[in-house]
Motif scaffolding. Structure first.
Motif, PDB file in Angstrom:
ATOM      1  N   MET A  87      49.358   7.520  66.628  1.00 17.25           N
ATOM      2  CA  MET A  87      50.734   7.339  66.185  1.00 17.25           C
ATOM      3  C   MET A  87      51.682   7.604  67.353  1.00 17.25           C
ATOM      4  O   MET A  87      51.652   8.675  67.953  1.00 17.25           O
ATOM      5  CB  MET A  87      51.033   8.295  65.029  1.00 17.25           C
ATOM      6  N   LYS A  88      52.503   6.619  67.685  1.00 17.02           N
ATOM      7  CA  LYS A  88      53.395   6.722  68.840  1.00 17.02           C
ATOM      8  C   LYS A  88      54.855   6.738  68.414  1.00 17.02           C
ATOM      9  O   LYS A  88      55.217   6.148  67.392  1.00 17.02           O
ATOM     10  CB  LYS A  88      53.175   5.539  69.796  1.00 17.02           C
ATOM     11  N   ASP A 126      51.961  -3.416  69.016  1.00 16.96           N
ATOM     12  CA  ASP A 126      51.149  -2.210  68.895  1.00 16.96           C
ATOM     13  C   ASP A 126      51.455  -1.520  67.563  1.00 16.96           C
ATOM     14  O   ASP A 126      52.500  -0.886  67.406  1.00 16.96           O
ATOM     15  CB  ASP A 126      51.451  -1.254  70.061  1.00 16.96           C
ATOM     16  N   GLU A 134      50.514   1.128  66.408  1.00 15.85           N
ATOM     17  CA  GLU A 134      50.649   2.587  66.503  1.00 15.85           C
ATOM     18  C   GLU A 134      52.098   3.004  66.734  1.00 15.85           C
ATOM     19  O   GLU A 134      52.439   4.189  66.583  1.00 15.85           O
ATOM     20  CB  GLU A 134      49.769   3.128  67.632  1.00 15.85           C
ATOM     21  N   LYS A 171      55.036   3.615  65.380  1.00 15.67           N
ATOM     22  CA  LYS A 171      55.531   3.796  64.015  1.00 15.67           C
ATOM     23  C   LYS A 171      56.972   4.302  63.988  1.00 15.67           C
ATOM     24  O   LYS A 171      57.753   3.937  63.122  1.00 15.67           O
ATOM     25  CB  LYS A 171      54.633   4.777  63.259  1.00 15.67           C
ATOM     26  N   SER A 192      50.809  10.987  69.263  1.00 13.54           N
ATOM     27  CA  SER A 192      49.788  10.961  70.316  1.00 13.54           C
ATOM     28  C   SER A 192      50.422  10.616  71.661  1.00 13.54           C
ATOM     29  O   SER A 192      49.890  10.955  72.721  1.00 13.54           O
ATOM     30  CB  SER A 192      48.708   9.934  69.976  1.00 13.54           C
TER      31      SER A 192
END
Length: 448
Positions: free
Chosen positions: A1-2, A27, A29, A31, A212
């Motif tokens: 999760m970015k 991407d 990730e 979010k 992350s």
């Protein structure tokens, strides 16, 4: 999760917002999206926040604010029209701006609310566009997100209770778009961070949701080893530690707001600086730790606008509390300092020039003479600070020699050196007029 934060140049117009949307789409990730107010579209353009400050100041002073209001509204209209979004969105923005201006609140509350208009409405526009291209996206106000801050208009600080509350945001569906630059007090009052504070919001969100990775998208491929306005085509830095980036941002690197990394540092979230216009470029990764080799210098930072307050007194080192008393005088007058190198009979205090006005200078020097009875007290303006930054720097043999040789080769006199107070930096004070040639010589010594 970015968490991905997009700066002013990345969201300056519809074309840039479309690039941002493609980056987010590429991407899953990514979010959490934090956005700035629209920045400059070109070098001759204006930043939305500057125009909002002009509008708010004019309104508070009962001057003609309508010209600024029209410019702000047109900027939003152009973006909405070019993205083919509903005109209802513009009507909503227009109502919110008027409500902010006409609200019966104190001037400092009004000014912070006006300054936040750019980020708040840009987040609404970007959320609407992401939904329009088929993504599940929602705008979220910082109050809903749990960004709770201190009641310090224009200089808000995140409160500790914010981060645990924000962790639950991970459970939200889809992409969440959050405006940067402001939060809310426990009493529900909107308060902004200092300028450039969207970086702070991004870092807070990353820490709160335990991302992350925190990606900070701007208009450069990476952090460079030296200011590219001084040295042509400088080398890029691929990895930095938090400490290194903090030192570099303090001393003139403008990629990051110098307070921005603090929440991410505390949560040990990796940070990557990326280019919206070249998203495939590797960027610069900022970590808690990195491998250090014999080429320990990662960057050379520099900034002008300093002055040096010099105080000399025979046997100063034997006078208990002398340094404390000197710094207490500065504290009394509301002046913070940057560095304070000292000897047995001498002490220099490096201060940002704008903090020491001519009126305060006269008062401070009088107090020093009256209260500390020095042999000499003087102030020198026009100082530049040059910092060599790198992990392991103080443990690496020969760094100071190479640096001082570079100053010598450039025929630049070193006014002062401060080494040892930081494990990752070495500070030099020189005349501001000599800064550029000193930087070029240092770059040649360490990177070519």
């Amino acid at each position: 999760m970015k968490v991905a934060k997009f700066g002013g140049s990345s969201v300056a117009n519809a074309t840039q917002i479309k690039k941002v949307a493609e980056i987010i789409k590429s991407d899953p990730e990514r979010k959490f999206i934090v956005v700035s107010a629209p920045g400059k579209r070109d070098s001759n353009d204006f930043k939305m926040t500057d125009m909002l400050i002009n509008m708010g100041t004019a309104y508070i002073n009962n001057e003609n604010y309508e010209e600024y209001y029209s410019i702000v509204l047109k900027r939003f209209k152009d973006i909405i029209d070019e993205l083919n979004l509903s005109s209802l969105l513009l009507e909503e923005i227009e109502r919110s701006i008027k409500q902010t201006l006409f609200e019966n609140v104190s001037n400092d509350v009004k000014m912070d609310s006006v300054k936040a208009i750019g980020e708040n409405n840009n987040a609404k526009i970007i959320s609407a566009y992401l939904s329009d291209i088929g993504l599940t996206a929602n705008y979220m106000n910082p109050k809903q997100a749990g960004i709770i801050v201190s009641d310090e208009p224009g200089n808000a600080q995140i409160l500790p209770e914010s981060l645990p509350k924000m962790y639950s945001l991970r459970e939200q569906e889809g992409i969440i778009v959050i405006p940067g630059f402001f939060g809310y007090t426990n009493k529900g009052k909107l308060v902004t961070f200092s300028r450039g504070g969207s970086d702070i919001t991004g870092s807070i969100v990353a820490a709160g949701v335990q991302a992350s990775l925190y990606e900070n998208f701007t208009d450069v491929n990476s952090v460079y080893t030296v200011n590219p306005n001084i040295v042509d085509n400088p080398k890029e830095i691929t990895e930095l530690t938090y400490k290194e980036m903090r030192e570099l941002s303090y001393a003139g690197f403008s990629v990051f707001h110098d307070e921005a990394l603090i929440p991410a540092i505390k949560a040990k979230i990796p940070v990557c600086i990326k280019n919206t216009n070249n998203p495939d470029a590797k960027g610069t990764l900022i970590l808690a730790e990195r491998e250090v080799n014999d080429k320990c210098v990662s960057g050379i930072a520099s900034d002008t606008g300093f002055c040096s307050l010099y105080v000399s007194k025979y046997l100063m080192n034997r006078e208990i509390g002398f340094g404390r008393k000197l710094l207490h005088i500065l504290e009394d007058e509301g002046i913070s300092f940057e560095h304070a190198p000292s000897g047995i009979d001498d002490m220099s205090v490096i201060i940002r020039e704008h903090r020491l006005t001519p009126e305060k200078e006269e008062l401070v020097i009088k107090r020093i003479n009256d209260e500390l009875h020095p042999d000499t007290v003087s102030l020198q303006r026009g100082i530049a600070v040059v910092m060599i930054v790198g992990e392991g720097l103080v443990k690496t043999v020969g760094v100071a020699h190479r640096a001082t040789s570079a100053f010598y080769n450039a025929n630049v006199n070193i006014e002062m050196i401060n080494q040892g107070s930081s494990e990752v930096s070495m500070m030099f004070g020189i005349q501001a007029v000599d800064m550029d040639k000193a930087i070029r010589s240092l770059y040649q010594a360490f990177f070519e």
